[in-house]
Design an enzyme around this catalytic site. Structure first.
Site, PDB file in Angstrom:
ATOM      1  N   ASN A 208       0.709  -1.157   0.011  1.00 34.66           N
ATOM      2  CA  ASN A 208      -0.245   0.225  -0.124  1.00 34.66           C
ATOM      3  C   ASN A 208       0.794   1.202   0.016  1.00 34.66           C
ATOM      4  O   ASN A 208       2.141   0.980  -0.006  1.00 34.66           O
ATOM      5  CB  ASN A 208      -0.873   0.068   1.294  1.00 34.66           C
ATOM      6  CG  ASN A 208      -0.127  -0.165   2.544  1.00 34.66           C
ATOM      7  OD1 ASN A 208       0.564   0.592   2.866  1.00 34.66           O
ATOM      8  ND2 ASN A 208      -0.387  -1.107   3.105  1.00 34.66           N
ATOM      9  N   ALA A 273       1.179   1.355  11.488  1.00 36.37           N
ATOM     10  CA  ALA A 273       1.424   0.612  10.095  1.00 36.37           C
ATOM     11  C   ALA A 273       0.470   0.189   9.594  1.00 36.37           C
ATOM     12  O   ALA A 273      -0.888   0.368   9.981  1.00 36.37           O
ATOM     13  CB  ALA A 273       2.186  -0.425  10.681  1.00 36.37           C
ATOM     14  N   ASP A 277      -4.096  -6.935   4.965  1.00 38.89           N
ATOM     15  CA  ASP A 277      -5.170  -7.568   5.607  1.00 38.89           C
ATOM     16  C   ASP A 277      -4.910  -9.038   5.049  1.00 38.89           C
ATOM     17  O   ASP A 277      -5.337 -10.084   5.545  1.00 38.89           O
ATOM     18  CB  ASP A 277      -6.466  -7.019   5.445  1.00 38.89           C
ATOM     19  CG  ASP A 277      -6.728  -5.915   6.402  1.00 38.89           C
ATOM     20  OD1 ASP A 277      -7.365  -4.671   5.806  1.00 38.89           O
ATOM     21  OD2 ASP A 277      -6.392  -6.049   7.467  1.00 38.89           O
ATOM     22  N   LYS A 287       9.045 -16.799 -10.910  1.00 40.92           N
ATOM     23  CA  LYS A 287       8.406 -15.635 -11.369  1.00 40.92           C
ATOM     24  C   LYS A 287       6.814 -16.090 -12.258  1.00 40.92           C
ATOM     25  O   LYS A 287       7.138 -16.831 -12.849  1.00 40.92           O
ATOM     26  CB  LYS A 287       9.118 -14.604 -12.225  1.00 40.92           C
ATOM     27  CG  LYS A 287       8.410 -13.494 -12.731  1.00 40.92           C
ATOM     28  CD  LYS A 287       9.162 -12.463 -13.639  1.00 40.92           C
ATOM     29  CE  LYS A 287       8.141 -11.404 -14.237  1.00 40.92           C
ATOM     30  NZ  LYS A 287       8.944 -10.354 -15.243  1.00 40.92           N
ATOM     31  N   ASP A 304      -4.910  -9.971  12.322  1.00 41.48           N
ATOM     32  CA  ASP A 304      -5.168  -8.568  12.816  1.00 41.48           C
ATOM     33  C   ASP A 304      -4.166  -8.342  14.216  1.00 41.48           C
ATOM     34  O   ASP A 304      -4.645  -8.631  15.326  1.00 41.48           O
ATOM     35  CB  ASP A 304      -6.647  -8.451  13.216  1.00 41.48           C
ATOM     36  CG  ASP A 304      -7.118  -6.709  13.104  1.00 41.48           C
ATOM     37  OD1 ASP A 304      -8.159  -6.580  13.114  1.00 41.48           O
ATOM     38  OD2 ASP A 304      -5.976  -6.122  13.991  1.00 41.48           O
ATOM     39  N   ILE A 305      -3.263  -7.410  13.882  1.00 39.44           N
ATOM     40  CA  ILE A 305      -2.085  -7.381  15.112  1.00 39.44           C
ATOM     41  C   ILE A 305      -2.785  -6.849  16.236  1.00 39.44           C
ATOM     42  O   ILE A 305      -2.650  -6.954  17.095  1.00 39.44           O
ATOM     43  CB  ILE A 305      -0.919  -6.438  14.489  1.00 39.44           C
ATOM     44  CG1 ILE A 305      -0.230  -7.775  13.385  1.00 39.44           C
ATOM     45  CG2 ILE A 305       0.337  -6.629  15.749  1.00 39.44           C
ATOM     46  CD1 ILE A 305       0.792  -7.254  12.753  1.00 39.44           C
ATOM     47  N   LYS A 336     -13.735   0.479  15.484  1.00 38.07           N
ATOM     48  CA  LYS A 336     -12.579  -0.387  15.633  1.00 38.07           C
ATOM     49  C   LYS A 336     -12.080  -0.245  16.783  1.00 38.07           C
ATOM     50  O   LYS A 336     -11.420  -1.227  17.341  1.00 38.07           O
ATOM     51  CB  LYS A 336     -11.429   0.305  14.703  1.00 38.07           C
ATOM     52  CG  LYS A 336     -11.778   0.152  13.044  1.00 38.07           C
ATOM     53  CD  LYS A 336     -10.923   0.700  11.977  1.00 38.07           C
ATOM     54  CE  LYS A 336     -11.320  -0.099  10.584  1.00 38.07           C
ATOM     55  NZ  LYS A 336     -10.366   0.789   9.602  1.00 38.07           N
ATOM     56  N   LYS A 340     -11.375  -3.667  18.688  1.00 40.41           N
ATOM     57  CA  LYS A 340     -10.156  -4.100  18.845  1.00 40.41           C
ATOM     58  C   LYS A 340      -9.642  -3.902  20.305  1.00 40.41           C
ATOM     59  O   LYS A 340      -8.525  -3.921  20.694  1.00 40.41           O
ATOM     60  CB  LYS A 340      -9.023  -3.446  17.938  1.00 40.41           C
ATOM     61  CG  LYS A 340      -9.790  -3.505  16.381  1.00 40.41           C
ATOM     62  CD  LYS A 340      -8.728  -3.240  15.419  1.00 40.41           C
ATOM     63  CE  LYS A 340      -9.141  -3.626  13.897  1.00 40.41           C
ATOM     64  NZ  LYS A 340      -8.190  -3.763  12.897  1.00 40.41           N
TER      65      LYS A 340
HETATM   66  O1  PMT Z   1       2.909   6.065   6.507  1.00 38.84           O
HETATM   67  P1  PMT Z   1       2.265   7.265   6.049  1.00 38.84           P
HETATM   68  O2  PMT Z   1       2.593   7.676   4.682  1.00 38.84           O
HETATM   69  O3  PMT Z   1       2.657   8.659   6.968  1.00 38.84           O
HETATM   70  O4  PMT Z   1       0.732   7.251   6.113  1.00 38.84           O
HETATM   71  C1  PMT Z   1       0.262   7.321   7.437  1.00 38.84           C
HETATM   72  C2  PMT Z   1      -0.846   6.194   7.710  1.00 38.84           C
HETATM   73  C3  PMT Z   1      -2.215   6.691   6.777  1.00 38.84           C
HETATM   74  C4  PMT Z   1      -0.391   5.023   7.274  1.00 38.84           C
HETATM   75  C5  PMT Z   1      -1.484   6.241   8.954  1.00 38.84           C
HETATM   76  O5  PMT Z   1      -1.709   7.461   9.283  1.00 38.84           O
HETATM   77  C6  PMT Z   1      -2.349   5.338   9.365  1.00 38.84           C
HETATM   78  O6  PMT Z   1      -3.604   5.446   8.912  1.00 38.84           O
HETATM   79  N1  PMT Z   1      -2.085   3.876   9.768  1.00 38.84           N
HETATM   80  C7  PMT Z   1      -3.180   3.026   9.713  1.00 38.84           C
HETATM   81  C8  PMT Z   1      -3.241   2.393   8.355  1.00 38.84           C
HETATM   82  C9  PMT Z   1      -4.212   0.939   8.494  1.00 38.84           C
HETATM   83  O7  PMT Z   1      -4.003  -0.009   8.446  1.00 38.84           O
HETATM   84  O8  PMT Z   1      -5.511   1.562   9.087  1.00 38.84           O
HETATM   85  P2  PMT Z   1      -6.738   0.276   9.126  1.00 38.84           P
HETATM   86  O9  PMT Z   1      -8.000   1.044   9.420  1.00 38.84           O
HETATM   87  O10 PMT Z   1      -6.706  -0.581   7.943  1.00 38.84           O
HETATM   88  O11 PMT Z   1      -5.990  -0.441  10.404  1.00 38.84           O
HETATM   89  C10 PMT Z   1      -6.749  -0.049  11.860  1.00 38.84           C
HETATM   90  C11 PMT Z   1      -5.765  -0.327  12.563  1.00 38.84           C
HETATM   91  O12 PMT Z   1      -5.491  -1.770  12.566  1.00 38.84           O
HETATM   92  C12 PMT Z   1      -4.380   0.251  12.431  1.00 38.84           C
HETATM   93  O13 PMT Z   1      -3.784   0.814  13.836  1.00 38.84           O
HETATM   94  C13 PMT Z   1      -3.527  -0.825  11.967  1.00 38.84           C
HETATM   95  O14 PMT Z   1      -2.253  -0.876  11.962  1.00 38.84           O
HETATM   96  C14 PMT Z   1      -3.979  -2.128  12.345  1.00 38.84           C
HETATM   97  N2  PMT Z   1      -4.201  -3.339  11.811  1.00 38.84           N
HETATM   98  C15 PMT Z   1      -4.647  -3.404  10.618  1.00 38.84           C
HETATM   99  C16 PMT Z   1      -4.820  -4.598   9.939  1.00 38.84           C
HETATM  100  C17 PMT Z   1      -3.957  -5.963  10.239  1.00 38.84           C
HETATM  101  N3  PMT Z   1      -3.960  -6.810   9.806  1.00 38.84           N
HETATM  102  N4  PMT Z   1      -3.245  -5.452  11.645  1.00 38.84           N
HETATM  103  C18 PMT Z   1      -3.448  -4.386  12.214  1.00 38.84           C
HETATM  104  O15 PMT Z   1      -2.906  -4.209  13.483  1.00 38.84           O
END
Ligand code: PMT
Length: 407
Positions: A208, A273, A277, A287, A304-305, A336, A340
């Site tokens: 991403n 981060a 997903d 390849k 989902d960490i 969320k 979570k």
């Molecule tokens: O890195 P930059 O370019 O500065 O951009 C910043 C950002 C947009 C990446 C950052 O501000 C941000 O929004 N990070 C979270 C991105 C994300 O995965 O959001 P989400 O809504 O999909 O996930 C929600 C939360 O669950 C997040 O804290 C994510 O870290 C966590 N997560 C999501 C999926 C997963 N499999 N495990 C997780 O822990």
């Protein structure tokens, strides 16, 4: 946005007689570009390497070297300083400061100064290792001065070893640490940043747009405010921030393992981060040929960490998640938060060019179980500082609630 945290700060910049004095000229210029007021004081030896005129031109202020000039600079200069930065600091000046000498403008100014002091040594490796130098550096630490330990590498004398002046980014972070309120001191902070990459074959991966800027801003600002920082970072183009534990990972599974390893001892966890997903259901060791690429990619769910942390965290741990949304921001953030079991969700919009992925700025909404606060557009470092302010207030509330229940 006020921009740099150095804007408006007055720095008394001491320069000593080392070949690394030419690097100090670049540091003075960098400080001025960030809006700091810089007053340079040279030792007599320093002026043999770089002229006062150079520092006067770069700082926009007179450069000082003469103890017996018209004014009482050894009093007025330190009185106006928010911090003192001595770079390069030679063995000679380190010894003079350790002994409290005051017979040149720089040593007299430091002795008269109550502002925090950062010393950046630069010298031959054997001079640095000598017990006399080490004893003098220990004395400066006892005075409360911060020492930016020299780097190792090729020295001006042609030898290899410890004694190289630190890089400007390291000195800048140490200087900002001197200027910041140490309100995160004692906190062990775990931060995740950047994207994950989910390989399909040796050439292709799913990922991403995360650049890591938001997470790295959180790490830098936490370290400045005194926290012990572990940064678990996906693949980014950013330099690892100095003075913290940086763990580089690539995939969501590797990030999950690193987080699991460090979360148990963390008092605050911030999940900035952008974790993928899904990953490929099967990785192709070869390849995949264009003709063999399936229109529908078989995917497997990644852990989902954040949810895993929320399901098993310590009650005294503060858990902060992010939400990257393109719509329904508040509802999604609150969903969320509860799903979570986080204490705070930081919602940011990913459709705007000045928020979310890759931008140098962000506009966030802070959501807790009983509050929602939308901030103005700020730099990602200012955004990070406001997230830490919110984290500290949540910790205070929790402490006060705990005090009430035990009263
Ligand atoms: O890195 P930059 O370019 O500065 O951009 C910043 C950002 C947009 C990446 C950052 O501000 C941000 O929004 N990070 C979270 C991105 C994300 O995965 O959001 P989400 O809504 O999909 O996930 C929600 C939360 O669950 C997040 O804290 C994510 O870290 C966590 N997560 C999501 C999926 C997963 N499999 N495990 C997780 O822990």
């Amino acid at each position: 946005m006020s921009g740099s945290p150095l804007r408006g700060k007055t720095i008394l910049f001491g320069v000593c007689g080392s070949i690394a004095a030419f690097k100090a000229a670049g540091w003075v210029s960098a400080l001025r570009q960030e809006g700091a007021q810089v007053h340079v004081v040279l030792t007599a030896a320093a002026a043999r390497f770089v002229t006062p005129l150079t520092f006067a031109a770069l700082s926009g202020n007179p450069a000082h070297e003469n103890m017996f000039a018209a004014g009482m600079e050894h009093i007025s200069l330190p009185a106006a300083a928010d911090a003192v930065l001595i770079a390069p600091a030679t063995a000679q000046t380190i010894a003079r400061l350790a002994q409290g000498f005051a017979d040149d403008l720089l040593s007299a100014s430091v002795l008269a100064c109550s502002a925090p002091v950062l010393i950046c040594p630069a010298m031959n490796a054997r001079m640095l290792a000598h017990p006399a130098t080490q004893r003098n550096l220990a004395a400066l630490r006892e005075y409360g001065y911060r020492i930016a330990e020299p780097d190792c590498g090729r020295l001006a004398c042609g030898e290899e070893g410890a004694g190289r002046l630190v890089e400007w980014d390291t000195a800048r972070e140490a200087l900002l640490g001197l200027l910041a309120k140490q309100d995160l001191a004692g906190e062990r902070v775990l931060i995740t940043a950047g994207p994950t990459q989910e390989p399909l074959d040796p050439a292709r991966f799913l990922s991403n747009r995360s650049s890591g800027k938001m997470g790295y801003a959180l790490a830098r600002t936490a370290r400045r405010r005194g926290a012990e920082v572990t940064l678990v970072s996906g693949p980014v183009a950013l330099a690892p921030p100095p003075d913290m534990n940086v763990v580089s990972v690539r995939t969501a599974l590797e990030m999950a393992e690193a987080v699991s390893r460090h979360a148990q001892t963390a008092s605050i966890v911030v999940k900035a981060a952008a974790v993928a997903d899904f990953r490929a259901a099967a990785f192709s060791a070869q390849k995949i040929k264009k003709t063999a690429i399936e229109p529908l990619l078989a995917l497997a769910a990644n852990p989902d960490i954040l949810a895993a942390l929320g399901s098993r965290r310590r009650t005294d741990q503060l858990l902060i998640g992010f939400a990257a949304e393109s719509g329904g921001h508040e509802a999604e953030g609150r969903r969320k938060l509860l799903a979570k079991n986080a204490d705070l969700i930081v919602v940011n919009d990913i459709l705007g060019s000045s928020t979310g992925f890759e931008a140098d700025t962000n506009q966030i909404t802070l959501i807790t179980r009983d509050s929602s606060e939308t901030l103005e557009l700020l730099s990602k470092e200012e955004t990070a500082d406001r997230i830490w302010d919110k984290a500290l207030s949540l910790l205070q509330e929790r402490k006060a609630a705990g005090a009430e229940t035990t009263a």
